[in-house]
Structure formats: C-alpha cells, structure tokens
Motif scaffolding. Sequence first.
Motif, PDB file in Angstrom:
ATOM      1  N   PRO A   1       0.808  -1.231   0.000  1.00 41.33           N
ATOM      2  CA  PRO A   1       0.000   0.000   0.000  1.00 41.33           C
ATOM      3  C   PRO A   1       0.834   1.270   0.000  1.00 41.33           C
ATOM      4  O   PRO A   1       0.439   2.266  -0.615  1.00 41.33           O
ATOM      5  N   ALA A   2       1.968   1.267   0.668  1.00 41.89           N
ATOM      6  CA  ALA A   2       2.788   2.473   0.734  1.00 41.89           C
ATOM      7  C   ALA A   2       3.346   2.818  -0.640  1.00 41.89           C
ATOM      8  O   ALA A   2       3.395   3.994  -1.027  1.00 41.89           O
ATOM      9  N   VAL A   3       3.795   1.802  -1.382  1.00 42.82           N
ATOM     10  CA  VAL A   3       4.282   2.034  -2.746  1.00 42.82           C
ATOM     11  C   VAL A   3       3.157   2.600  -3.607  1.00 42.82           C
ATOM     12  O   VAL A   3       3.338   3.569  -4.348  1.00 42.82           O
ATOM     13  N   MET A   4       1.966   2.012  -3.499  1.00 41.17           N
ATOM     14  CA  MET A   4       0.842   2.477  -4.287  1.00 41.17           C
ATOM     15  C   MET A   4       0.479   3.916  -3.919  1.00 41.17           C
ATOM     16  O   MET A   4       0.169   4.733  -4.795  1.00 41.17           O
ATOM     17  N   ASP A   5       0.529   4.253  -2.651  1.00 38.47           N
ATOM     18  CA  ASP A   5       0.222   5.624  -2.226  1.00 38.47           C
ATOM     19  C   ASP A   5       1.184   6.622  -2.846  1.00 38.47           C
ATOM     20  O   ASP A   5       0.780   7.721  -3.263  1.00 38.47           O
ATOM     21  N   ARG A   6       2.477   6.266  -2.916  1.00 40.97           N
ATOM     22  CA  ARG A   6       3.455   7.179  -3.506  1.00 40.97           C
ATOM     23  C   ARG A   6       3.190   7.361  -5.008  1.00 40.97           C
ATOM     24  O   ARG A   6       3.325   8.464  -5.556  1.00 40.97           O
ATOM     25  N   ILE A   7       2.808   6.295  -5.673  1.00 38.78           N
ATOM     26  CA  ILE A   7       2.512   6.377  -7.105  1.00 38.78           C
ATOM     27  C   ILE A   7       1.290   7.270  -7.342  1.00 38.78           C
ATOM     28  O   ILE A   7       1.302   8.155  -8.209  1.00 38.78           O
ATOM     29  N   VAL A   8       0.233   7.052  -6.564  1.00 30.99           N
ATOM     30  CA  VAL A   8      -0.993   7.844  -6.723  1.00 30.99           C
ATOM     31  C   VAL A   8      -0.707   9.318  -6.487  1.00 30.99           C
ATOM     32  O   VAL A   8      -1.196  10.184  -7.228  1.00 30.99           O
ATOM     33  N   ALA A   9       0.077   9.629  -5.478  1.00 32.71           N
ATOM     34  CA  ALA A   9       0.393  11.030  -5.176  1.00 32.71           C
ATOM     35  C   ALA A   9       1.149  11.679  -6.333  1.00 32.71           C
ATOM     36  O   ALA A   9       0.887  12.840  -6.696  1.00 32.71           O
ATOM     37  N   ALA A  10       2.093  10.953  -6.914  1.00 34.34           N
ATOM     38  CA  ALA A  10       2.864  11.512  -8.037  1.00 34.34           C
ATOM     39  C   ALA A  10       1.974  11.747  -9.251  1.00 34.34           C
ATOM     40  O   ALA A  10       2.084  12.780  -9.925  1.00 34.34           O
ATOM     41  N   VAL A  11       1.072  10.803  -9.527  1.00 32.97           N
ATOM     42  CA  VAL A  11       0.179  10.956 -10.674  1.00 32.97           C
ATOM     43  C   VAL A  11      -0.790  12.102 -10.445  1.00 32.97           C
ATOM     44  O   VAL A  11      -1.101  12.865 -11.374  1.00 32.97           O
ATOM     45  N   ALA A  12      -1.270  12.271  -9.229  1.00 35.34           N
ATOM     46  CA  ALA A  12      -2.183  13.376  -8.930  1.00 35.34           C
ATOM     47  C   ALA A  12      -1.502  14.721  -9.152  1.00 35.34           C
ATOM     48  O   ALA A  12      -2.135  15.692  -9.570  1.00 35.34           O
ATOM     49  N   GLN A  13      -0.200  14.778  -8.923  1.00 34.29           N
ATOM     50  CA  GLN A  13       0.530  16.042  -9.052  1.00 34.29           C
ATOM     51  C   GLN A  13       0.982  16.318 -10.475  1.00 34.29           C
ATOM     52  O   GLN A  13       0.879  17.452 -10.951  1.00 34.29           O
ATOM     53  N   ARG A  14       1.428  15.277 -11.208  1.00 36.67           N
ATOM     54  CA  ARG A  14       2.029  15.519 -12.524  1.00 36.67           C
ATOM     55  C   ARG A  14       1.387  14.695 -13.638  1.00 36.67           C
ATOM     56  O   ARG A  14       1.866  14.696 -14.771  1.00 36.67           O
ATOM     57  N   GLY A  15       0.328  13.982 -13.309  1.00 37.21           N
ATOM     58  CA  GLY A  15      -0.314  13.162 -14.313  1.00 37.21           C
ATOM     59  C   GLY A  15       0.366  11.819 -14.462  1.00 37.21           C
ATOM     60  O   GLY A  15       1.412  11.536 -13.856  1.00 37.21           O
ATOM     61  N   ALA A  16      -0.220  10.962 -15.310  1.00 40.12           N
ATOM     62  CA  ALA A  16       0.283   9.599 -15.474  1.00 40.12           C
ATOM     63  C   ALA A  16       1.665   9.559 -16.101  1.00 40.12           C
ATOM     64  O   ALA A  16       2.361   8.535 -16.008  1.00 40.12           O
ATOM     65  N   ASP A  17       2.094  10.650 -16.730  1.00 36.21           N
ATOM     66  CA  ASP A  17       3.450  10.685 -17.286  1.00 36.21           C
ATOM     67  C   ASP A  17       4.503  10.481 -16.205  1.00 36.21           C
ATOM     68  O   ASP A  17       5.638  10.081 -16.504  1.00 36.21           O
ATOM     69  N   ALA A  18       4.128  10.755 -14.964  1.00 30.67           N
ATOM     70  CA  ALA A  18       5.093  10.574 -13.874  1.00 30.67           C
ATOM     71  C   ALA A  18       5.586   9.136 -13.806  1.00 30.67           C
ATOM     72  O   ALA A  18       6.751   8.886 -13.458  1.00 30.67           O
ATOM     73  N   TRP A  19       4.748   8.182 -14.148  1.00 31.46           N
ATOM     74  CA  TRP A  19       5.152   6.779 -14.126  1.00 31.46           C
ATOM     75  C   TRP A  19       6.282   6.517 -15.107  1.00 31.46           C
ATOM     76  O   TRP A  19       7.150   5.667 -14.871  1.00 31.46           O
ATOM     77  N   PHE A  20       6.282   7.244 -16.219  1.00 32.44           N
ATOM     78  CA  PHE A  20       7.293   7.041 -17.252  1.00 32.44           C
ATOM     79  C   PHE A  20       8.504   7.955 -17.071  1.00 32.44           C
ATOM     80  O   PHE A  20       9.585   7.671 -17.579  1.00 32.44           O
ATOM     81  N   GLU A  21       8.314   9.070 -16.372  1.00 31.19           N
ATOM     82  CA  GLU A  21       9.384  10.073 -16.235  1.00 31.19           C
ATOM     83  C   GLU A  21      10.187   9.910 -14.951  1.00 31.19           C
ATOM     84  O   GLU A  21      11.416  10.086 -14.944  1.00 31.19           O
ATOM     85  N   ASP A  22       9.486   9.620 -13.842  1.00 30.07           N
ATOM     86  CA  ASP A  22      10.160   9.646 -12.538  1.00 30.07           C
ATOM     87  C   ASP A  22      11.072   8.431 -12.363  1.00 30.07           C
ATOM     88  O   ASP A  22      10.928   7.408 -13.047  1.00 30.07           O
ATOM     89  N   ASN A  23      11.973   8.563 -11.418  1.00 31.89           N
ATOM     90  CA  ASN A  23      12.863   7.459 -11.060  1.00 31.89           C
ATOM     91  C   ASN A  23      12.032   6.384 -10.352  1.00 31.89           C
ATOM     92  O   ASN A  23      11.430   6.638  -9.306  1.00 31.89           O
ATOM     93  N   PRO A  24      11.953   5.174 -10.904  1.00 30.36           N
ATOM     94  CA  PRO A  24      11.138   4.119 -10.266  1.00 30.36           C
ATOM     95  C   PRO A  24      11.523   3.855  -8.819  1.00 30.36           C
ATOM     96  O   PRO A  24      10.668   3.463  -8.024  1.00 30.36           O
ATOM     97  N   GLN A  25      12.784   4.083  -8.497  1.00 27.05           N
ATOM     98  CA  GLN A  25      13.208   3.837  -7.113  1.00 27.05           C
ATOM     99  C   GLN A  25      12.465   4.739  -6.138  1.00 27.05           C
ATOM    100  O   GLN A  25      12.209   4.362  -4.980  1.00 27.05           O
ATOM    101  N   ASP A  26      12.087   5.951  -6.602  1.00 31.11           N
ATOM    102  CA  ASP A  26      11.345   6.864  -5.730  1.00 31.11           C
ATOM    103  C   ASP A  26       9.993   6.270  -5.338  1.00 31.11           C
ATOM    104  O   ASP A  26       9.490   6.508  -4.240  1.00 31.11           O
ATOM    105  N   PHE A  27       9.385   5.528  -6.251  1.00 36.02           N
ATOM    106  CA  PHE A  27       8.110   4.884  -5.925  1.00 36.02           C
ATOM    107  C   PHE A  27       8.332   3.720  -4.951  1.00 36.02           C
ATOM    108  O   PHE A  27       7.548   3.514  -4.019  1.00 36.02           O
ATOM    109  N   LEU A  28       9.396   2.973  -5.174  1.00 29.20           N
ATOM    110  CA  LEU A  28       9.663   1.807  -4.333  1.00 29.20           C
ATOM    111  C   LEU A  28      10.071   2.197  -2.920  1.00 29.20           C
ATOM    112  O   LEU A  28       9.795   1.461  -1.956  1.00 29.20           O
ATOM    113  N   GLY A  29      10.704   3.350  -2.787  1.00 26.02           N
ATOM    114  CA  GLY A  29      11.137   3.795  -1.469  1.00 26.02           C
ATOM    115  C   GLY A  29      12.341   3.015  -0.981  1.00 26.02           C
ATOM    116  O   GLY A  29      13.027   2.309  -1.744  1.00 26.02           O
ATOM    117  N   ASP A  30      12.594   3.098   0.303  1.00 28.07           N
ATOM    118  CA  ASP A  30      13.784   2.483   0.886  1.00 28.07           C
ATOM    119  C   ASP A  30      13.615   0.984   1.130  1.00 28.07           C
ATOM    120  O   ASP A  30      14.590   0.270   1.362  1.00 28.07           O
TER     121      ASP A  30
END
Length: 936
Positions: free
Chosen positions: A497-526
């Motif tokens: 759920p935490a990974v999904m929450d980070r993905i949803v927040a990024a998409v809400a801010q920058r749209g679905a392009d965030a999935w293709f643009e952002d560093n995937p590690q940022d979604f995965l977290g530590d």
Amino acid sequence: MTADYKNSVFLPRTSFPMRAGLPAQEPGHLERWNQMGLYARQREQARGRPLFVLHDGPPYANGHLHIGHALNKILKDVVVRSRQMMGFDVDYVPGWDCHGLPIEWKIEEEYRARGQNKDDVPVVEFRRECRAFAERWIDIQREEFRRLGIGGDWGRPYTTMAYAAEARIVAELGKFLLDGSLYRGARPVLWSVVEKTALAEAEVEYKDHTSTTIWVRFPVVSARVPALQGADIVIWTTTPWTIPGNRALACGADLEYGVYRVTSVTDGALVSVGDRLVLSTSLASSVMETGHFEAVCEANLGGADLDGVLCAHPLRGQGYDFDVPVMIGDFVTADQGTGIVHQAPGHGEDDFYLCRSKGIHPPDMVLDGGTYADTIPLFAGQHIYKIAPVMVDALTAAGKLVAHGKLVHSYPHSWRSKAPLIYRATSQWFISMDKTGLREKALAAVDATRFVPAMGRNRLRSMVEQRPDWCVSRQRSWGSPITVFVNRHTGEPLRDPAVMDRIVAAVAQRGADAWFEDNPQDFLGDAYDLKDYEQVRDVLDVWFDSGCTHAFVLEDRDGSAWPADLYLEGSDQHRGWFQSSLLQSCGTRGRAPYKAVLTHGFTLDGQGRKMSKSIGNTVAPQDVVKEYGADILRLWVASTDYMNDQRLGSEILKQTAESYRRLRNTLRYMLGALDGFSAAEAVANEASMPELERWVLHRLTEMDAIVRRCCDDYEFQTLFAELTAFCTNDLSAFYFDIRKDLLYCGHPQDPERRACRTVIDRLFNTLVRWMAPVLCFTAEEAWLCRHPGDDSSVHLTGFEAVPEHWRDDDLAARWAAVARVRRVVLGALEQARNAKVIGASLQAHAVVYAPAEVQDGIRAYPMHDICITSALTLSSDPVPDAAYTLPEVPGVGVVIETASGEKCQRCWKVLPDVGSHPREGVCQRCDDVLARTEPA
C-alpha cells in the motif's frame, strides 16, 4: 355601402412567427443562455431538491460528432431537463474518454505521413501529442454538443486524462492489486497484428472474411487400437497459419469415428487408393466429396479409442519432429470439418486450456506484428496473413494435404484498423472473475438493477456469467499505466500500500506521465531495491479507465451522489461501459455504480440499412442542424422508438418537420389568442366556467399523468405521440375550432370569453413546459413571447402543477358523446362542400337525426356553435337514406341544408335576425358587442 367591422374583431396577434427559422434563431438562444449563466442559475435554483444523477458515458475525443452521438446526448438531455422540471436537482456533468488506441493511431498516422517512427520518439513526448490531440477534439465536440441544445456543466466536464482522474484510476487499479485479484498470466487474447496490441471484446467488430480451409493428415505413430496402426487422423481448420503451432489433436468423447480406406479417386484428389483416414462417421461423406475420393469404413471407433493416440506432426522431418497427442475435448462437435480439431494452444482459447490441463505449453510462434518468429522452421519471418498458399504448398509437398478450399464466415476484426484479428497467447494482466467472488457480486448487482428495456438484464447477465477473467493490459503508450512492479525472481507483483500511495500522489501532481518520467526507485522507497523489480510498461485497457469514471465523478464531485440513478448508452455498451463499470465497481465497492440502465439502438438510414460512408448514406447531425435546426433533430429523437434500431433519412426528417409545424402552430395560436391577456382578466373559479373549458382542464389532468409517467419510464415516443395528438385533435381540431368565434367576436368582458382565455393561458403555460425538455429552443422562444424579460426562461420553471380537482370523468363522458355527434356533422359538412351545397360551414343548417337517448345527451349544448354551423336542428324522425352517417356512431344521420337569413358582416354567421338591429348588417350578438365596445 355596407359597414366595415373588420377592426372590431379581436383577431389573434403575436410576434411568434409561423416560420420558425430555427437554424438562424437557435444560436441566439445559446448565446443568451450563456450570458445569463442559465445552467448555474438552474443549479442554484435546484439546491436542496432531491438529487437525480445521470452519469454521462464518455464519448471518445477523436472526431466530429456522428448521428449516434446526437441520439445519445439528446436522449440524455431530455431525461435531464424533464427530471429538472419534475422537481429534481440534476447536475449533468459531460465527460470524455481520452486514452487509448484510436487517438494513438491518429498520431501514428501523422508520424507515418512525415516518415517518422513512433518508436524513435520518447514515450512522454508521444503522450503529450496524444493529450493535445484529445484536448483539441474535446473543444470541437463541446461546441457541437452545445449546438444541439445539450445543457450541462460544459465549463467543468470530466476527462479521463485529467491528472486527478488518472490518479483515481491508478488508485482503483491498486485496490485490485492489493486484494490479490490482479495477476499476470498468459492465455490467448484477441490480438491486432496491425495495432500490435491486445483488444477488448468491445473493440471488436464481426464481419465476413474469406478464409482458406485445409484438411490435413496427422499420421498415427502409436495407438492401443490395432485398427489405427498405419492410419492418418484428418483435421480441418480455417486458420492454416496455425499449423506450425500445432501441439495436439482433440476428439469428442461421445462422437462416432471410423477408419476409412480409400477405394477410388478422381481428378484433383490428393489421397491415394489404400490410404486409411480417420474421420467422424457423420462427416466422412462430405470429406470424400471435397477430397475427390471414395472410401469404405473398415472399423468403427469411439472417442475413447482415440484418446491417448500419438501422431506425427504433418511437417515432421522439416523441424517439427515431435509427437502430437490426441485428447478428449468437450468443445468438439460434428457440425463441420472432420470431427477432430487441431490444437494450437498459442492461438485458440479452447486449445490453450485443454493443452494446459495436459501440461502442454504454447510455443512462442507469432511476433507482435504478425510475422513468424525466427525460430519457426520453414516459415520464419513470413507474415501470417500471407502464408495460406505457402502452407498449402508445404503440406502438399509433404503428402499431408487431403484437400483445401475457401470459406466465407463471420470473423473478428479491429473496429479501428478494420484488419482481421488473431488469438494469441501473450503475457497480460488480468482481474480474476472468481478469486474474490467478483462474478457472483456482479451477477447479484445485475439482478438488483432496473433495465430499460427489461431484456437488457438477461443480456448483461449472460455476458457476466460466461466471461473469462478481465484482460486489462494493452501494449501501447497512450493510456493510464499499469502501475505495478514485478519481482524479477518470483514473478509476483509487489502488493504494498505504501508504494501504491506514492505512485498515486505523483500521478495526482504531474499526471500519469510521472510513471514514465520519474525514477522508479522513488516509488519503491527504501524498502525495495529496483534491481530486484521490473517496472510494468503496459497501459490499462481504456474500458478500465471509463469503468472508473463513477469514482472520480460521482464520489469526488460536489453536488453529485453515488451510485448514479441512471446510465444511458447504446445497446453495444452491455459488453462495454455498462460491464466495465459494473465489474470495476463490484470489485471495489460490492455493487453496481448505477440503479438503472437504459439502452438505445442504432440509427439506420431511411431504408433500414446500416449507415456507411462508403455507401454514402450517413446523416451528419451538423447537416441536419444547418438545414432544419436542432429542435427538429431533438423531436426526431423523442418521437422515435429509440430502444430499438431507428431510421433517419430525408423523408423522415420532412415528416418530423411537419410534426414540429403542428406543435409550433399550437403555440402560435395560443400566443395570438392571449394577446393582451393579464391576471385581471383571469377567471379564478374553475367551477363557474362553461363545461367545454372544464373539459379542457380535465384533459390536462389526464395529459399530466401521461407526461409524468412517460418521463418516469423514459417513454418519450409515447409522450410526444400523446402530446401531438392532444394538440392536433383535442385543441386545434376541437377546442380552438369551437372557441374561435367566441375569441374573435365575443365581448372582452363576457364571462365565457374570459374563461376561454384563462384556460388557454393555463394551456400555454403547461404545454410549453411539457415541450421544453425536447423542443428546448422553440419552447424558450414561445415563453419569451409570453413572458419577456432578461432573466426569463422556461428552463427556470418546472412542470405546472395540475390540480387533481380539475379531473371530472362524468363531464368527460358527456363531451365524448357530444364529440361523436360532432364528427358526423363535420363529415356531412365536408360532403356538402364537395357537392357545392354550401361553401363555408357557417352557411349550413344541420339537421341531426338521432334517437332520444343521443338527443338527451346533447340537447343542453349549443350544438350549432360546437359544430361551427349557423343553425342545427335535432330530429327524432328515422334517418333518411340521403343522410350522412358514420359506422362508429350508429343511429345518427345528418342532412345539410342552407341556413336561413343573411350573413352577419362581423361574425359571418347566417341568421334570420341580421339587418334588424341598429347597426347595419350584424346579428344581435354582434350588435350588442359593438354597442358595449364603441366609445360613449
């Protein structure tokens, strides 16, 4: 010189023109509504009322509107406007579907025209071009919808590509991921080798296709039954290109088979005398005829005898050196072919599941674009669409072809590229129909939903019962991404759920392009290392997108409510939006997102043919609006049996325009008759009115019940049929016809005339509101003629409250008897006019022969006025042979004579007293009116 009384007659006056001029007039109303903020005022006015929510199924933003769009949106508008006028708060939020293949295909076409390769363009740049394309067409379609008179919150529509919507779609997908019902698996799906992606069933159309058919021998290499040794099992298929993918054969457990020895051949035969072939006994003769040979049955077998037999692939020795087992398949029939079905598990659903149950896996045979993989012997690199003659030659050379031919049959095609599709086993993402009980929840939701028409329930129910798991992945670029990480070691999706929450927040801010643009590690977290995870690059099926609209429109928007009261779309959406919304909502909320589903059919041309650009029989809504006006198109929608397929053509439009003319003339007559009418003239006490006026009020109560029932049941065809009949028969041909003399020639203060104008005022205010949901422009034009003002609009009113005490069934029965006699008199008058006995009906004296009971029912009424004659006499004598009669009014006959007296120069009645009054050439009534209206 005869006096001129023309100016003393109260002729109707109105600025409401007879000729509508709708194409020129309607845009002015749109501009006025826009300037006065009509929709916002409607919303403010409705605040606090019960909500009625019609959730808009989103059209696709990729071209000008077609007639199907017009039908659908006008129907929705009629529902919205009628519910608004019935006292509901109806906030209609239009929306658009923006992701998916059609838009992506258009951008690729532009690339190809420029000599560009889509794969050379960064995915985010490509997605931005798709977004811009959709935005442009949304603006165009918005104006085209508004021109049709569609009211709604056009300034704040919803779109599936809005950042908030994309975030909600991703979050909704996450619910299926987290509950374990989203999984990655391989099974055959409908695949477009042109678009290089899987397609949903709703993106598929079926049309005739000519396939090459082949009958192929599979030599038996091992069998328990001695009769099978040295025989060849024969299969038949319409897909020669799947032979390299063959891995098994299937027979029917309950079918009868035989080993047939060839005894003779004729020209064209590919078999030889002595060959032994295994065929279904019921199909053997047809195979012999096709293959140009005769054979005798040497042994009879059952399906169990074939089960477990091993055969050689027909191209053994050329790279296909494996055994082909025979298995029992419950899908095998003896309807056509040979009764034995070749199994290519990578390219058929039945094939896939049967082979998988036996541990047989599909080979990777066909690439995305439809060519054979480099590993496929004999055919590597060749395209499956072109392989049929090559396959026929290869099988012939191998001595394994029994026969070949052609078959025209219904075949799945892509509705976008029009190319034939194939079944192809690929790795896709699915939502399980059974793991979390989705199928049962959906079936229960269908049972709890109201369907209009009712047959829609069984249709949707059967689809849900039979459907496989929902394939939600597409191998494209323009769409909501499948925001999932897969463990490279286990192949399992990451459910965090935490990974999904980070993905949803990024998409809400920058749209679905965030999935293709952002560093995937940022979604995965530590907690996770990217090197252990694969980021999924597929996008979601657009039906999942639109299936989620209830979440971000009904739940997230102020002034709305979940679930919707109504979903309204074409009948094709049982396999599209109705179903995807149902599955998505049941999977995440346990029930359907709608309380009721209304479906309409498709529009055919005037001859009942499917509209087609190639035939040239399409009807563009824009063209109808330019020639006739939007209200004519709206009236056609309301007048047609939209629940079935409906027709539209030039003759039908002309007929609709004629129906419109009758309705418009009714409004015009009432407006003219009400010239100068004010509240001071109105008669407040209906009980003091003449019976005819009270009969009209009674009819209003009956019509009010019909209008409200039809609006509740969405029976707009019945509504407008009844409304047109009421205006034409009850009003124009009866009430208005009878009261014309009173309105034109009566004194303004006469109680009867005041009562008549009071009733016409109530008629107008009621009828114009009933017409407003459909004839939105015409009703507004008429309303402003009667109620001028910058802030005035019929669309800020509701249906008139029709008092129940106006209903009087006994009075209605009396006037029904009067109307029956009147019909006979009118028929006699028409006959007399044709015979030149009279000119106008006021030159007539009608003698009505009728039995006593009929006379008793009409004696109290001024029948001469009711029948528009100058005199009318009742007679108890037998009906003369020369009298005019009607079969449906037995015992009544009418003879027309010329009226005695002179013609009144003011009212034109022929009366004996004309000329005997102070004013020259008038009757007593007119002399009295003139005396009371002339200046003192």
